[in-house]
Design a protein around this motif. Structure first.
Motif, PDB file in Angstrom:
ATOM      1  N   ASP A   5      62.280 103.458  42.171  1.00 51.26           N
ATOM      2  CA  ASP A   5      62.666 102.243  41.446  1.00 51.26           C
ATOM      3  C   ASP A   5      64.081 101.803  41.806  1.00 51.26           C
ATOM      4  O   ASP A   5      64.373 100.608  41.879  1.00 51.26           O
ATOM      5  N   LYS A   8      63.824  99.942  45.064  1.00 55.90           N
ATOM      6  CA  LYS A   8      63.357  98.577  44.826  1.00 55.90           C
ATOM      7  C   LYS A   8      64.488  97.691  44.316  1.00 55.90           C
ATOM      8  O   LYS A   8      64.671  96.561  44.787  1.00 55.90           O
ATOM      9  N   GLU A  23      55.072  99.046  50.404  1.00 54.94           N
ATOM     10  CA  GLU A  23      55.181  99.794  49.147  1.00 54.94           C
ATOM     11  C   GLU A  23      54.468 101.141  49.225  1.00 54.94           C
ATOM     12  O   GLU A  23      54.831 102.084  48.511  1.00 54.94           O
ATOM     13  N   SER A 259      55.569  83.571  45.223  1.00 58.31           N
ATOM     14  CA  SER A 259      55.061  84.771  44.544  1.00 58.31           C
ATOM     15  C   SER A 259      54.537  85.817  45.521  1.00 58.31           C
ATOM     16  O   SER A 259      54.466  87.002  45.186  1.00 58.31           O
ATOM     17  N   ARG A 265      57.434  90.052  44.758  1.00 58.66           N
ATOM     18  CA  ARG A 265      56.509  91.130  44.389  1.00 58.66           C
ATOM     19  C   ARG A 265      57.260  92.311  43.787  1.00 58.66           C
ATOM     20  O   ARG A 265      56.795  92.938  42.832  1.00 58.66           O
ATOM     21  N   LEU A 266      58.426  92.619  44.353  1.00 59.87           N
ATOM     22  CA  LEU A 266      59.217  93.727  43.802  1.00 59.87           C
ATOM     23  C   LEU A 266      59.701  93.406  42.386  1.00 59.87           C
ATOM     24  O   LEU A 266      59.775  94.284  41.531  1.00 59.87           O
ATOM     25  N   LYS A 267      60.042  92.143  42.151  1.00 60.48           N
ATOM     26  CA  LYS A 267      60.470  91.726  40.810  1.00 60.48           C
ATOM     27  C   LYS A 267      59.292  91.534  39.864  1.00 60.48           C
ATOM     28  O   LYS A 267      59.489  91.316  38.667  1.00 60.48           O
ATOM     29  N   GLN A 268      58.085  91.598  40.435  1.00 60.78           N
ATOM     30  CA  GLN A 268      56.856  91.365  39.664  1.00 60.78           C
ATOM     31  C   GLN A 268      56.875  89.978  39.009  1.00 60.78           C
ATOM     32  O   GLN A 268      56.511  89.809  37.843  1.00 60.78           O
ATOM     33  N   THR A 270      55.504  86.405  38.296  1.00 63.52           N
ATOM     34  CA  THR A 270      54.187  85.797  38.221  1.00 63.52           C
ATOM     35  C   THR A 270      54.281  84.296  38.483  1.00 63.52           C
ATOM     36  O   THR A 270      55.363  83.713  38.517  1.00 63.52           O
TER      37      THR A 270
END
Length: 410
Positions: A5, A8, A23, A259, A265-268, A270
């Motif tokens: 983490d 990331k 990942e 996105s 993607r790492l920050k998630q 949406t």
């Protein structure tokens, strides 16, 4: 020491870059590094042959590392660190169990570039090593420095360590078997490959059609527009209707484009998170915060373009190595004439020779020439040697035909 983490977050915050980021290569406390198809034998001074095997999941590439040899690989990953972090590299247990040893080294602060990795095979037989893109060779451990590094000359290493390769060729002995390939490979490394490792190539501006073409075009269009909006909003010159609203990302296509980027993607992030709207009054009163939001998107786009550029770069590196064949004939033969394969080949050839000898004896006996006994054939060195040579050639042809049939019809 960084956890997965932390790694990331370091990428998200701009302290660390890993291109291309996968990942699946993240471990609990590190990131597994993989290799390109560049595999330079120190002993022969040429590249090892890269073989391809068809499996259910697709193609698997591998090299056979010769006995008592050290091989230099380049990482697929481009690594960039700031002045607050450093790292070390550790062997994977799966490689150690094969008998291979990785020569450990460090990752300096402010490093930029691909990694030069050495792997030693101290055993008396060759070892097969797969060139998987999912971290096949070693694990990179990242650590935070208590105080950031300051001053000049933090490290004196150039990108990719082409200086070490050049010095290797200056010391290498030219053999009659490898001389031509060594000279060709040296010319390639000093010029084209060095430019690629040093980042002088530009695969974003290159006119080619592949899976990245549309993404690059869309990202560049969005980047140009956001940079223009940033300037206009900062100078309070951006204008919309009194009832209109400003969206940083105008439609669903742009939101989907962002996105799918690595940082998003790492920050998630949406699709809903990307749907910010601002009124005319908010643009006037909150211009600084809007500019910060735009900068976040520009950072995401910049990282993604760098990701694509390096993905194309390593694609080119693998292609040019495969296309120009900087290998010796010994390297090609080694995948057939090593270890158990050699033992099997010799045993089968001897059995075939004995069978041929027996058939000759039976034919002679049927024909009534019984005065020629088996012992006389064995005593005739020329006849015995001829039978063995024919057997070796016959089994070699059978093996080649078998491989061709398996490749094209499996």
């Amino acid at each position: 020491m960084y956890s997965r983490d932390d790694i990331k977050n370091a990428i998200i915050n701009g302290k660390l870059k890993i291109h291309p980021f996968n990942e699946k290569s993240l471990t609990g406390i590190g990131y597994n590094i993989s290799t390109t198809h560049f595999a330079l034998s120190i002993k022969s001074g040429v590249l090892l042959n890269v073989s391809k095997k068809t499996e259910a999941e697709g193609f698997t590439y591998y090299v056979n590392i010769p006995a008592n040899d050290t091989v230099l690989f380049f990482s697929r990953e481009y690594i960039e660190t700031d002045d607050t972090i450093a790292g070390t590299f550790h062997s994977k247990v799966s490689r150690v169990c094969q008998g291979l040893s990785h020569i450990s080294t460090t990752l300096d602060p402010t490093w930029k570039g691909q990694l030069l990795i050495s792997v030693n095979n101290p055993m008396s037989q060759s070892v097969r090593m797969e060139l998987s893109p999912n971290g096949n060779i070693l694990t990179m451990i990242i650590q935070e420095l208590e105080t950031k590094v300051t001053g000049e000359n933090i490290h004196n290493n150039n990108k990719g360590r082409c200086d070490l390769l050049r010095s290797h060729f200056m010391r290498a002995k030219r053999s009659i078997f490898h001389r031509k390939k060594q000279l060709e490979l040296e010319e390639f490394i000093v010029n084209e490959f060095a430019d690629s490792l040093n980042g002088y190539d530009d695969f974003i501006s290159e006119e080619k059609t592949d899976k990245y073409t549309k993404v690059i075009r869309d990202l560049q269009i969005l980047k140009t527009r956001l940079e223009n909006h940033r300037t206009l909003i900062g100078e309070h010159r951006y204008s919309i209707g009194s009832e209109g609203k400003y969206r940083i990302l105008r439609d669903a296509d742009e939101r989907e484009l962002i996105s799918n980027c690595v940082i998003a993607r790492l920050k998630q992030i949406t699709m809903e998170d990307l749907n910010q709207e601002y009124t005319k009054m908010e643009i006037e009163q909150k211009s600084d915060s809007i500019i910060k939001e735009i900068d976040k998107y520009l950072f995401i786009i910049k990282y993604e373009l760098e990701e694509i550029n390096h993905s194309r770069r390593i694609g080119w590196q693998d292609w040019v190595i495969e296309e120009r064949k900087y290998i010796s004939y010994r390297s090609v033969l080694s995948k057939y004439l090593t270890g158990r394969r050699v033992e099997k080949y010799i045993i089968v050839s001897i059995i075939t020779a004995i069978t041929m000898w027996a058939c000759i004896y039976i034919v002679l006996k049927i024909c009534g020439t019984t005065e020629i006994k088996p012992i006389k054939i064995l005593q005739d060195n020329i006849s015995a040697l001829t039978i063995l040579i024919v057997s070796l050639i016959f089994n070699g042809i059978v093996e080649i035909v078998r491989r061709i049939v398996r490749r094209f019809f499996s």
